[in-house]
Write a protein that holds these residues in place. Structure first.
Motif, PDB file in Angstrom:
ATOM      1  N   PRO A 186       0.803  -1.229   0.000  1.00 29.14           N
ATOM      2  CA  PRO A 186       0.000   0.000   0.000  1.00 29.14           C
ATOM      3  C   PRO A 186       0.835   1.279   0.000  1.00 29.14           C
ATOM      4  O   PRO A 186       0.378   2.314  -0.490  1.00 29.14           O
ATOM      5  CB  PRO A 186      -0.841  -0.107   1.272  1.00 29.14           C
ATOM      6  CG  PRO A 186      -0.236  -1.175   2.093  1.00 29.14           C
ATOM      7  CD  PRO A 186       0.599  -2.029   1.200  1.00 29.14           C
ATOM      8  N   ALA A 187       2.058   1.230   0.493  1.00 24.38           N
ATOM      9  CA  ALA A 187       2.910   2.421   0.473  1.00 24.38           C
ATOM     10  C   ALA A 187       3.281   2.785  -0.964  1.00 24.38           C
ATOM     11  O   ALA A 187       3.301   3.971  -1.325  1.00 24.38           O
ATOM     12  CB  ALA A 187       4.168   2.190   1.305  1.00 24.38           C
ATOM     13  N   THR A 196       1.469   2.028  -3.612  1.00 25.00           N
ATOM     14  CA  THR A 196       0.220   2.508  -4.207  1.00 25.00           C
ATOM     15  C   THR A 196      -0.025   3.975  -3.862  1.00 25.00           C
ATOM     16  O   THR A 196      -0.344   4.785  -4.742  1.00 25.00           O
ATOM     17  CB  THR A 196      -0.964   1.653  -3.713  1.00 25.00           C
ATOM     18  OG1 THR A 196      -0.718   0.291  -4.041  1.00 25.00           O
ATOM     19  CG2 THR A 196      -2.257   2.088  -4.352  1.00 25.00           C
ATOM     20  N   ASN A 197       0.129   4.311  -2.594  1.00 21.17           N
ATOM     21  CA  ASN A 197      -0.083   5.704  -2.176  1.00 21.17           C
ATOM     22  C   ASN A 197       0.954   6.636  -2.786  1.00 21.17           C
ATOM     23  O   ASN A 197       0.628   7.752  -3.190  1.00 21.17           O
ATOM     24  CB  ASN A 197      -0.053   5.810  -0.655  1.00 21.17           C
ATOM     25  CG  ASN A 197      -1.268   5.173  -0.021  1.00 21.17           C
ATOM     26  OD1 ASN A 197      -2.308   5.045  -0.655  1.00 21.17           O
ATOM     27  ND2 ASN A 197      -1.137   4.753   1.224  1.00 21.17           N
ATOM     28  N   ARG A 238       0.055   7.161  -6.458  1.00 23.58           N
ATOM     29  CA  ARG A 238      -1.148   7.980  -6.558  1.00 23.58           C
ATOM     30  C   ARG A 238      -0.831   9.458  -6.272  1.00 23.58           C
ATOM     31  O   ARG A 238      -1.232  10.346  -7.021  1.00 23.58           O
ATOM     32  CB  ARG A 238      -2.198   7.476  -5.569  1.00 23.58           C
ATOM     33  CG  ARG A 238      -3.534   8.152  -5.722  1.00 23.58           C
ATOM     34  CD  ARG A 238      -4.565   7.571  -4.771  1.00 23.58           C
ATOM     35  NE  ARG A 238      -4.788   6.169  -5.052  1.00 23.58           N
ATOM     36  CZ  ARG A 238      -4.893   5.228  -4.113  1.00 23.58           C
ATOM     37  NH1 ARG A 238      -4.799   5.541  -2.844  1.00 23.58           N
ATOM     38  NH2 ARG A 238      -5.108   3.979  -4.449  1.00 23.58           N
ATOM     39  N   ILE A 239      -0.085   9.699  -5.212  1.00 25.54           N
ATOM     40  CA  ILE A 239       0.254  11.082  -4.839  1.00 25.54           C
ATOM     41  C   ILE A 239       1.110  11.738  -5.910  1.00 25.54           C
ATOM     42  O   ILE A 239       0.851  12.870  -6.334  1.00 25.54           O
ATOM     43  CB  ILE A 239       0.952  11.113  -3.469  1.00 25.54           C
ATOM     44  CG1 ILE A 239      -0.055  10.794  -2.367  1.00 25.54           C
ATOM     45  CG2 ILE A 239       1.606  12.468  -3.220  1.00 25.54           C
ATOM     46  CD1 ILE A 239       0.578  10.553  -1.013  1.00 25.54           C
TER      47      ILE A 239
END
Length: 116
Positions: free
Chosen positions: A69-70, A72-73, A76-77
């Protein structure tokens, strides 16, 4: 690996992007005529190209099943902040060149030209 690629293949956006860039180039060429406005037009077109590439990267990113998830974030950011920054820059340059640089007999120095 930290991701699994799905089986679907993304269609290439190249013909639609080229047609869109040509249309935007023609529109900006009719609006922005002076020397500084043409410089702004080239930066605006580069910004549109960046946004097209950013959209293609986003489409590829959505096709991946990223496990972390890191990551992915972070993706995205970075995609959304980069797109927002470039879109704001292009909008600022368009408004600035369209409103403030409409004078056809404007004389500028080399320092101003290079800064722009």
């Amino acid at each position: 690996t930290f991701y699994k690629q799905t089986k679907t293949k993304m269609p290439s956006p190249t013909p639609a992007a080229a047609a869109g860039l040509s249309t935007i180039d023609n529109l900006l060429s009719t609006i922005l005529n002076s020397r500084l406005q043409r410089k702004a037009k080239s930066i605006i077109l580069s910004s549109v190209e960046f946004l097209i590439v950013d959209f293609a990267v986003l489409q590829t990113y959505l096709q991946l099943e990223i496990q972390n998830p890191a990551i992915t974030n972070g993706l995205r950011i970075s995609l959304f902040v980069g797109a927002a920054y470039v879109a704001a820059l292009a909008l600022f340059l368009f408004v600035h060149s369209f409103v403030f640089l409409r004078v056809t007999n404007m004389k500028t120095t080399d320092r101003i030209d290079n800064a722009y």
